[in-house]
Scaffold this motif. Structure first.
Motif, PDB file in Angstrom:
ATOM      1  N   LEU A   1      17.204  28.273  12.204  1.00  0.00           N
ATOM      2  CA  LEU A   1      16.523  27.170  11.916  1.00  0.00           C
ATOM      3  C   LEU A   1      14.917  26.654  12.554  1.00  0.00           C
ATOM      4  O   LEU A   1      14.097  26.789  11.926  1.00  0.00           O
ATOM      5  CB  LEU A   1      17.179  25.074  12.413  1.00  0.00           C
ATOM      6  N   SER A   2      14.361  27.033  13.580  1.00  0.00           N
ATOM      7  CA  SER A   2      13.942  27.140  14.563  1.00  0.00           C
ATOM      8  C   SER A   2      13.056  28.676  13.459  1.00  0.00           C
ATOM      9  O   SER A   2      11.469  28.401  13.523  1.00  0.00           O
ATOM     10  CB  SER A   2      13.987  27.574  15.581  1.00  0.00           C
TER      11      SER A   2
ATOM     12  N   GLU B   1      10.726  28.521  20.992  1.00  0.00           N
ATOM     13  CA  GLU B   1      11.767  27.541  19.065  1.00  0.00           C
ATOM     14  C   GLU B   1      10.405  26.432  18.295  1.00  0.00           C
ATOM     15  O   GLU B   1      10.094  25.711  19.650  1.00  0.00           O
ATOM     16  CB  GLU B   1      12.499  27.521  19.781  1.00  0.00           C
ATOM     17  N   VAL B   2      10.358  26.304  17.190  1.00  0.00           N
ATOM     18  CA  VAL B   2      10.274  25.381  16.721  1.00  0.00           C
ATOM     19  C   VAL B   2      11.515  23.752  17.318  1.00  0.00           C
ATOM     20  O   VAL B   2      12.303  24.431  16.873  1.00  0.00           O
ATOM     21  CB  VAL B   2       9.916  24.677  15.421  1.00  0.00           C
ATOM     22  N   PRO B   3      10.832  22.699  17.961  1.00  0.00           N
ATOM     23  CA  PRO B   3      11.638  21.530  17.821  1.00  0.00           C
ATOM     24  C   PRO B   3      12.770  21.412  16.756  1.00  0.00           C
ATOM     25  O   PRO B   3      11.404  20.884  16.001  1.00  0.00           O
ATOM     26  CB  PRO B   3      11.687  20.877  18.740  1.00  0.00           C
ATOM     27  N   VAL B   4      13.991  21.495  15.854  1.00  0.00           N
ATOM     28  CA  VAL B   4      14.677  20.916  14.932  1.00  0.00           C
ATOM     29  C   VAL B   4      15.517  19.828  15.491  1.00  0.00           C
ATOM     30  O   VAL B   4      16.223  19.857  15.697  1.00  0.00           O
ATOM     31  CB  VAL B   4      15.032  21.706  14.760  1.00  0.00           C
ATOM     32  N   MET B   5      14.792  18.333  15.005  1.00  0.00           N
ATOM     33  CA  MET B   5      15.597  16.733  14.662  1.00  0.00           C
ATOM     34  C   MET B   5      16.931  17.284  14.064  1.00  0.00           C
ATOM     35  O   MET B   5      16.017  16.668  12.736  1.00  0.00           O
ATOM     36  CB  MET B   5      15.398  15.964  14.549  1.00  0.00           C
TER      37      MET B   5
ATOM     38  N   ASP C   1      18.218  16.749  18.650  1.00  0.00           N
ATOM     39  CA  ASP C   1      17.608  17.841  18.071  1.00  0.00           C
ATOM     40  C   ASP C   1      19.191  19.019  18.008  1.00  0.00           C
ATOM     41  O   ASP C   1      19.995  18.568  18.462  1.00  0.00           O
ATOM     42  CB  ASP C   1      17.377  19.251  18.861  1.00  0.00           C
ATOM     43  N   SER C   2      19.174  20.086  17.433  1.00  0.00           N
ATOM     44  CA  SER C   2      19.427  20.580  16.641  1.00  0.00           C
ATOM     45  C   SER C   2      20.273  22.173  18.022  1.00  0.00           C
ATOM     46  O   SER C   2      21.391  21.992  17.901  1.00  0.00           O
ATOM     47  CB  SER C   2      18.784  22.035  15.864  1.00  0.00           C
ATOM     48  N   HIS C   3      20.270  21.163  19.154  1.00  0.00           N
ATOM     49  CA  HIS C   3      20.467  21.752  20.520  1.00  0.00           C
ATOM     50  C   HIS C   3      21.470  20.651  21.225  1.00  0.00           C
ATOM     51  O   HIS C   3      22.607  21.257  22.238  1.00  0.00           O
ATOM     52  CB  HIS C   3      19.629  21.998  21.918  1.00  0.00           C
ATOM     53  N   GLY C   4      21.291  19.396  20.349  1.00  0.00           N
ATOM     54  CA  GLY C   4      22.051  18.299  20.477  1.00  0.00           C
ATOM     55  C   GLY C   4      21.849  17.597  21.963  1.00  0.00           C
ATOM     56  O   GLY C   4      22.382  16.431  22.446  1.00  0.00           O
ATOM     57  N   LYS C   5      20.682  18.188  22.189  1.00  0.00           N
ATOM     58  CA  LYS C   5      19.379  16.550  23.552  1.00  0.00           C
ATOM     59  C   LYS C   5      19.259  15.894  23.290  1.00  0.00           C
ATOM     60  O   LYS C   5      18.889  15.471  21.682  1.00  0.00           O
ATOM     61  CB  LYS C   5      18.167  18.230  24.026  1.00  0.00           C
ATOM     62  N   ARG C   6      19.603  15.133  24.069  1.00  0.00           N
ATOM     63  CA  ARG C   6      19.265  12.933  23.165  1.00  0.00           C
ATOM     64  C   ARG C   6      17.837  13.141  23.743  1.00  0.00           C
ATOM     65  O   ARG C   6      17.619  12.849  24.979  1.00  0.00           O
ATOM     66  CB  ARG C   6      20.444  12.071  24.307  1.00  0.00           C
ATOM     67  N   TYR C   7      16.829  12.223  22.705  1.00  0.00           N
ATOM     68  CA  TYR C   7      15.761  12.570  23.328  1.00  0.00           C
ATOM     69  C   TYR C   7      15.375  10.742  22.170  1.00  0.00           C
ATOM     70  O   TYR C   7      16.073  10.034  21.671  1.00  0.00           O
ATOM     71  CB  TYR C   7      14.406  12.911  22.527  1.00  0.00           C
ATOM     72  N   LEU C   8      14.637  10.155  23.430  1.00  0.00           N
ATOM     73  CA  LEU C   8      14.682   8.546  23.478  1.00  0.00           C
ATOM     74  C   LEU C   8      13.406   8.590  22.551  1.00  0.00           C
ATOM     75  O   LEU C   8      12.164   8.900  22.859  1.00  0.00           O
ATOM     76  CB  LEU C   8      14.093   7.556  24.344  1.00  0.00           C
ATOM     77  N   ASP C   9      13.131   7.878  21.653  1.00  0.00           N
ATOM     78  CA  ASP C   9      12.306   7.692  20.278  1.00  0.00           C
ATOM     79  C   ASP C   9      11.167   6.763  20.226  1.00  0.00           C
ATOM     80  O   ASP C   9      11.096   5.223  20.071  1.00  0.00           O
ATOM     81  CB  ASP C   9      12.605   7.689  18.604  1.00  0.00           C
TER      82      ASP C   9
ATOM     83  N   GLY D   1      13.527  14.271  27.763  1.00  0.00           N
ATOM     84  CA  GLY D   1      13.528  13.549  25.890  1.00  0.00           C
ATOM     85  C   GLY D   1      13.230  12.303  26.488  1.00  0.00           C
ATOM     86  O   GLY D   1      13.344  11.508  25.940  1.00  0.00           O
ATOM     87  N   LEU D   2      12.062  12.393  26.338  1.00  0.00           N
ATOM     88  CA  LEU D   2      10.700  10.766  25.985  1.00  0.00           C
ATOM     89  C   LEU D   2       9.543  11.588  24.617  1.00  0.00           C
ATOM     90  O   LEU D   2       9.200  12.905  24.574  1.00  0.00           O
ATOM     91  CB  LEU D   2      10.013  10.471  26.718  1.00  0.00           C
TER      92      LEU D   2
END
Length: 453
Positions: A6-7, A28-32, A42-50, A409-410
């Motif tokens: 993907l990236s 790499e390009v972050p892929v949500m 993201d594609s790694h499963g990492k969570r971000y506060l939007d 993660g923000l």
């Protein structure tokens, strides 16, 4: 595709907007891939506060299956039909609903597919309207320094950010700039306890200079986005309305960001108590679940178009798309059912007070904004309000803060279109827990920047 594919494919084929593509030459390009409530993954499963609601968009939060279901239902019944000499039910119902929500006699709805098109439509309407009423010289428009109004040629001409305009010049002539409402750095009133409205008087002075018979409209955001959430002083919009009435100039409230709950009201004009002639909106109308925008106009602007063979000579293929209109109606249902406007009004004081705990940091100059829409201006010297030079700003925002905020993660905006700011515009469903999370991450990132600088 797996995560690496993907990236890699994004790096080779996807041209990202307002993005330095060279930034991804060595990483790499972050892929949500999914979202839920105020969070994305993201594609790694990492969570971000939007903390930016995507791009000031996802008012009701991510993962609302009822909006996806509304889109699917409409697509199965009538996936597409234009609004050129025809109507369809979702557009009619949405126009009716928006007319009921809009202030005063704003009862006419011209749909677009996004915010830039809404702004472009407003300028075109102003020009043709004045030609039809016998004032053909009224073609110029006024907007504020550092303001952002979009990327199409007309909207970009209205935009007051030199850095994103220069590559495309010459632009549309007749777009005039006036002072913004940045009290923190105003040369006329920054040393005073309150604004002396010199920024409003500057509008009248410029009208007189250009010739009132040549000015058609003034485009203003209730809270100016670019530069970092400049709020209006008490009396500012009342004075602007007086000026518009005096010289027969249309007041356009550009609410692509501030409409639909961002400031705790359906429209920012309602929060600040002024009556526009036109409202431009987009983003939060569907919470981003499908693209749509709109220009809302007063009844008097429609009057010349109801006579003889006149028509507004403007149209967009996908404007008022049936699926998008159906999603917008379902989105407004969520607003009312979940009382999101009331939630923003109830929580904005808490949100602001928690952000203001960051004021003890030397790098934090001013925290400003309203509702769920705030900017934090960063300074080199707090006592003198000295800002960073271009090289320092580049290092601060892109070399330190952006990667650190991403690591923690923000998602928010670190922006230097003006003085360096960090902007927050989270989904309207955020609660105290998310406020605390944002502030904790910002504190760590700012402390990291202070130490590095």
């Amino acid at each position: 595709m797996n995560t690496d594919e993907l990236s890699d494919s994004a790096r080779r084929h996807l041209w990202m907007h307002f993005t330095r593509m060279s930034s991804y030459a060595d990483h790499e390009v972050p892929v949500m891939v999914r979202g839920q409530g105020p969070y994305v993954y993201d594609s790694h499963g990492k969570r971000y506060l939007d903390g930016l609601a995507g791009l000031f968009v996802v008012q009701v939060g991510h993962g609302r299956t009822e909006l996806a279901e509304a889109a699917a239902k409409q697509a199965s019944e009538l996936a597409y039909f234009p609004l050129w000499s025809y109507a369809h039910q979702p557009a009619v119902e949405l126009a009716d609903r928006l007319a009921a929500l809009a202030p005063g006699d704003i009862n006419r709805v011209f749909f677009t597919t996004g915010g830039s098109e809404a702004v472009e439509s407003a300028w075109k309407l102003a020009r043709q309207y004045f030609k039809l009423v016998g004032k053909p010289e009224k073609t110029k428009v006024i907007s504020r320094n550092w303001a952002y109004h979009g990327t199409t040629f007309g909207a970009l001409s209205l935009t007051g950010l030199p850095g994103i305009k220069t590559p495309f010049e010459p632009l549309v002539p007749g777009a005039i700039k006036v002072q913004n409402t940045n009290h923190y750095r105003c040369i006329d009133c920054a040393s005073l306890d309150q604004c002396n409205l010199a920024c409003a008087e500057d509008i009248e002075q410029r009208i007189e200079f250009e010739g009132p018979e040549t000015v058609a409209a003034i485009f203003l955001e209730p809270v100016q986005n670019a530069g970092g959430c400049f709020t209006p002083a008490p009396g500012y919009f009342a004075r602007v309305r007086e000026i518009c009435d005096k010289y027969d100039i249309l007041l356009v409230s550009d609410e692509v960001i501030t409409a639909f709950g961002r400031l705790g009201q359906w429209f920012g004009a309602q929060k600040y108590g002024y009556q526009p002639d036109i409202i431009t909106c987009a983003k939060g109308l569907t919470s981003g679940y499908s693209p749509i925008g709109a220009m809302l106009a007063s009844d008097r602007l429609m009057e010349p178009f109801l006579k003889d063979e006149n028509s507004f000579l403007h149209g967009i293929t996908f404007a008022g798309h049936p699926v998008s209109a159906a999603v917008a109606l379902a989105n407004l249902d969520i607003f009312e059912r979940d009382q999101l406007l009331e939630h923003v009004r109830d929580k904005e004081g808490e949100f602001r007070s928690k952000l203001e705990t960051l004021s003890d940091l030397d790098i934090v100059g001013e925290i400003r904004g309203a509702g769920f829409f705030y900017g934090i201006e960063l300074v080199k010297d707090k006592s003198t309000r000295e800002t960073f030079n271009d090289d320092e700003s580049e290092r601060l925002l892109r070399g330190i803060l952006t990667p650190k905020l991403f690591e923690l993660g923000l998602i928010c905006r670190a922006d230097d279109r003006g003085d360096p700011v960090v902007q927050l515009s989270p989904p309207l469903v955020c609660e105290s827990e998310q406020f605390d999370e944002m502030v904790a991450i910002l504190r760590e990132a700012f402390e990291t920047a202070q130490a590095a600088l």
